[in-house]
Structure formats: C-alpha cells, structure tokens
Design a protein around this motif. Sequence first.
Motif, PDB file in Angstrom:
ATOM      1  N   SER A 216       0.848  -1.192   0.000  1.00 27.18           N
ATOM      2  CA  SER A 216       0.000   0.000   0.000  1.00 27.18           C
ATOM      3  C   SER A 216       0.885   1.244   0.000  1.00 27.18           C
ATOM      4  O   SER A 216       2.035   1.201   0.429  1.00 27.18           O
ATOM      5  N   PHE A 217       0.311   2.358  -0.490  1.00 32.14           N
ATOM      6  CA  PHE A 217       1.056   3.605  -0.586  1.00 32.14           C
ATOM      7  C   PHE A 217       0.153   4.767  -0.189  1.00 32.14           C
ATOM      8  O   PHE A 217      -0.964   4.891  -0.680  1.00 32.14           O
ATOM      9  N   ALA A 218       0.650   5.616   0.736  1.00 31.50           N
ATOM     10  CA  ALA A 218      -0.082   6.813   1.137  1.00 31.50           C
ATOM     11  C   ALA A 218       0.891   7.797   1.772  1.00 31.50           C
ATOM     12  O   ALA A 218       1.742   7.399   2.575  1.00 31.50           O
ATOM     13  N   ASP A 219       0.770   9.066   1.425  1.00 31.12           N
ATOM     14  CA  ASP A 219       1.580  10.139   2.032  1.00 31.12           C
ATOM     15  C   ASP A 219       3.083   9.854   1.975  1.00 31.12           C
ATOM     16  O   ASP A 219       3.792  10.000   2.971  1.00 31.12           O
ATOM     17  N   GLU A 220       3.555   9.444   0.804  1.00 32.91           N
ATOM     18  CA  GLU A 220       4.975   9.136   0.574  1.00 32.91           C
ATOM     19  C   GLU A 220       5.497   7.994   1.442  1.00 32.91           C
ATOM     20  O   GLU A 220       6.695   7.843   1.649  1.00 32.91           O
ATOM     21  N   LEU A 221       4.590   7.164   1.968  1.00 33.59           N
ATOM     22  CA  LEU A 221       4.968   5.982   2.735  1.00 33.59           C
ATOM     23  C   LEU A 221       4.532   4.731   1.982  1.00 33.59           C
ATOM     24  O   LEU A 221       3.354   4.582   1.639  1.00 33.59           O
ATOM     25  N   LEU A 222       5.474   3.848   1.742  1.00 33.82           N
ATOM     26  CA  LEU A 222       5.186   2.575   1.090  1.00 33.82           C
ATOM     27  C   LEU A 222       5.206   1.498   2.169  1.00 33.82           C
ATOM     28  O   LEU A 222       6.187   1.379   2.912  1.00 33.82           O
ATOM     29  N   SER A 223       4.129   0.724   2.269  1.00 33.45           N
ATOM     30  CA  SER A 223       4.045  -0.358   3.254  1.00 33.45           C
ATOM     31  C   SER A 223       3.963  -1.695   2.544  1.00 33.45           C
ATOM     32  O   SER A 223       3.220  -1.840   1.573  1.00 33.45           O
ATOM     33  N   ILE A 224       4.731  -2.638   3.045  1.00 30.42           N
ATOM     34  CA  ILE A 224       4.745  -3.991   2.502  1.00 30.42           C
ATOM     35  C   ILE A 224       4.476  -4.931   3.667  1.00 30.42           C
ATOM     36  O   ILE A 224       5.199  -4.931   4.660  1.00 30.42           O
ATOM     37  N   LYS A 225       3.414  -5.726   3.540  1.00 26.27           N
ATOM     38  CA  LYS A 225       3.031  -6.659   4.603  1.00 26.27           C
ATOM     39  C   LYS A 225       2.873  -8.046   4.004  1.00 26.27           C
ATOM     40  O   LYS A 225       2.559  -8.191   2.828  1.00 26.27           O
ATOM     41  N   GLY A 226       3.068  -9.049   4.817  1.00 26.37           N
ATOM     42  CA  GLY A 226       2.858 -10.406   4.370  1.00 26.37           C
ATOM     43  C   GLY A 226       3.148 -11.396   5.468  1.00 26.37           C
ATOM     44  O   GLY A 226       3.346 -11.030   6.630  1.00 26.37           O
ATOM     45  N   GLU A 227       3.200 -12.657   5.071  1.00 27.57           N
ATOM     46  CA  GLU A 227       3.459 -13.710   6.041  1.00 27.57           C
ATOM     47  C   GLU A 227       4.221 -14.844   5.383  1.00 27.57           C
ATOM     48  O   GLU A 227       3.936 -15.226   4.250  1.00 27.57           O
TER      49      GLU A 227
ATOM     50  N   GLY B 144      11.031  11.412  -2.116  1.00 28.78           N
ATOM     51  CA  GLY B 144      10.367  12.439  -2.910  1.00 28.78           C
ATOM     52  C   GLY B 144       9.024  11.943  -3.413  1.00 28.78           C
ATOM     53  O   GLY B 144       8.682  10.774  -3.278  1.00 28.78           O
ATOM     54  N   PRO B 145       8.232  12.845  -4.038  1.00 28.02           N
ATOM     55  CA  PRO B 145       6.902  12.467  -4.534  1.00 28.02           C
ATOM     56  C   PRO B 145       6.975  11.520  -5.736  1.00 28.02           C
ATOM     57  O   PRO B 145       7.918  11.573  -6.523  1.00 28.02           O
ATOM     58  N   VAL B 146       5.963  10.650  -5.814  1.00 29.15           N
ATOM     59  CA  VAL B 146       5.879   9.687  -6.922  1.00 29.15           C
ATOM     60  C   VAL B 146       4.481   9.747  -7.547  1.00 29.15           C
ATOM     61  O   VAL B 146       3.544  10.284  -6.956  1.00 29.15           O
ATOM     62  N   GLN B 147       4.380   9.171  -8.732  1.00 28.30           N
ATOM     63  CA  GLN B 147       3.102   9.060  -9.429  1.00 28.30           C
ATOM     64  C   GLN B 147       2.424   7.789  -8.915  1.00 28.30           C
ATOM     65  O   GLN B 147       2.659   6.695  -9.429  1.00 28.30           O
ATOM     66  N   SER B 148       1.597   7.929  -7.897  1.00 29.51           N
ATOM     67  CA  SER B 148       1.035   6.758  -7.213  1.00 29.51           C
ATOM     68  C   SER B 148       0.187   5.873  -8.126  1.00 29.51           C
ATOM     69  O   SER B 148       0.101   4.664  -7.912  1.00 29.51           O
ATOM     70  N   ASP B 149      -0.411   6.444  -9.164  1.00 30.70           N
ATOM     71  CA  ASP B 149      -1.231   5.652 -10.074  1.00 30.70           C
ATOM     72  C   ASP B 149      -0.396   4.811 -11.041  1.00 30.70           C
ATOM     73  O   ASP B 149      -0.939   3.993 -11.782  1.00 30.70           O
ATOM     74  N   LYS B 150       0.923   4.979 -11.029  1.00 31.74           N
ATOM     75  CA  LYS B 150       1.788   4.229 -11.944  1.00 31.74           C
ATOM     76  C   LYS B 150       2.773   3.306 -11.213  1.00 31.74           C
ATOM     77  O   LYS B 150       3.728   2.826 -11.807  1.00 31.74           O
ATOM     78  N   ILE B 151       2.530   3.042  -9.937  1.00 33.82           N
ATOM     79  CA  ILE B 151       3.393   2.132  -9.174  1.00 33.82           C
ATOM     80  C   ILE B 151       3.218   0.722  -9.717  1.00 33.82           C
ATOM     81  O   ILE B 151       2.102   0.280 -10.007  1.00 33.82           O
ATOM     82  N   ASN B 152       4.329   0.015  -9.875  1.00 28.54           N
ATOM     83  CA  ASN B 152       4.311  -1.332 -10.433  1.00 28.54           C
ATOM     84  C   ASN B 152       5.114  -2.264  -9.528  1.00 28.54           C
ATOM     85  O   ASN B 152       6.166  -1.876  -9.012  1.00 28.54           O
ATOM     86  N   ALA B 153       4.630  -3.489  -9.355  1.00 25.06           N
ATOM     87  CA  ALA B 153       5.341  -4.473  -8.538  1.00 25.06           C
ATOM     88  C   ALA B 153       5.477  -5.776  -9.303  1.00 25.06           C
ATOM     89  O   ALA B 153       4.526  -6.241  -9.933  1.00 25.06           O
ATOM     90  N   ILE B 154       6.677  -6.347  -9.252  1.00 24.74           N
ATOM     91  CA  ILE B 154       6.954  -7.634  -9.899  1.00 24.74           C
ATOM     92  C   ILE B 154       7.602  -8.542  -8.861  1.00 24.74           C
ATOM     93  O   ILE B 154       8.521  -8.129  -8.147  1.00 24.74           O
TER      94      ILE B 154
END
Length: 148
Positions: free
Chosen positions: A72-83, A112-122
């Motif tokens: 998830s991404f909000a306010d320039e913070l990227l969070s990665i959760k899992g198990e 710095g700021p990013v284009q949140s609508d273009k975030i990609n994960a592989i």
Amino acid sequence: MHWGGTPWRSFRDLERMRREMDRMWDTFFERGPSHGEEVSEWVPILDVLETKSDYLIKVELPGIDPKTIDISFADELLSIKGEKKQEKGEGEKEIFTERRFGSFNRTIRLPGPVQSDKINAIFKNGLLTITLPKTEEEKKKEIKIKVE
C-alpha cells in the motif's frame, strides 16, 4: 601497580575476559536466536534505489507466496506486509532452525513524490521489485555544483 585499590595483573585478565566473551557469542550463534522458539515476526531485507526517473524498492522474500503480500502507498509511505509460513512434512521434528517465519511489515518513507497511479510491482524468484515513478517535478530537480 594499583589503581583505585584493585591490582593490575597484566593483559592475562583482559585475555581471559576476551575468551569468555568469544565463547558466549559462539554459544549464542551456534544456538541461533530462534532455537526452540516460535518466531512471530521477522523483517525482510530490502534495498531502496534511485534512477533518474524512478525509485526502486527491492525486497528479498524467499519462500513466500506472492498472494500473501500486501503493498500500500499513502503520504509518501510505502508499506509492505505479508506472512511466511513454516511448512513441516509429516514425521519431521525440528532440531533447530535459522530461517524466520511469521508475519512481517515494512514501511519506507520515500525521498520524494511519486506518481502513485503508476506504481508497479513484480515478484520473481523470491525478489519483490517495486517501481515508483517520480513526478515530473521531482525528475527535474537536479542540483548543479560549481567546482572551482
């Protein structure tokens, strides 16, 4: 020679103390911090990289089902959760384990700021790569240093 009422006996005392500390550390690492203990949380290692147009986050997640990863991404913070679940075969008895299992949660503040609508994960071969494109304004930020 006496300092403060305590005799100084030479470096033998220091050497004996060093050997005892070495033995203590060796015992700790032989045993491993998770020997006989259930680990409820662990922290995957990651790299934060920057190119001219993107920020890249590379996270090592070996043995994890990509379906269990939440990004998830909000306010320039990227969070990665899992198990990461421990799997034991029938008749397998744990003697000791160095691998970590359980839930994890990493939050990274981006520089710095990013284009949140273009975030990609592989996710490939246990490596999660998240590409966060910089905004056009952020791409243009370049500081020239005058060298004399």
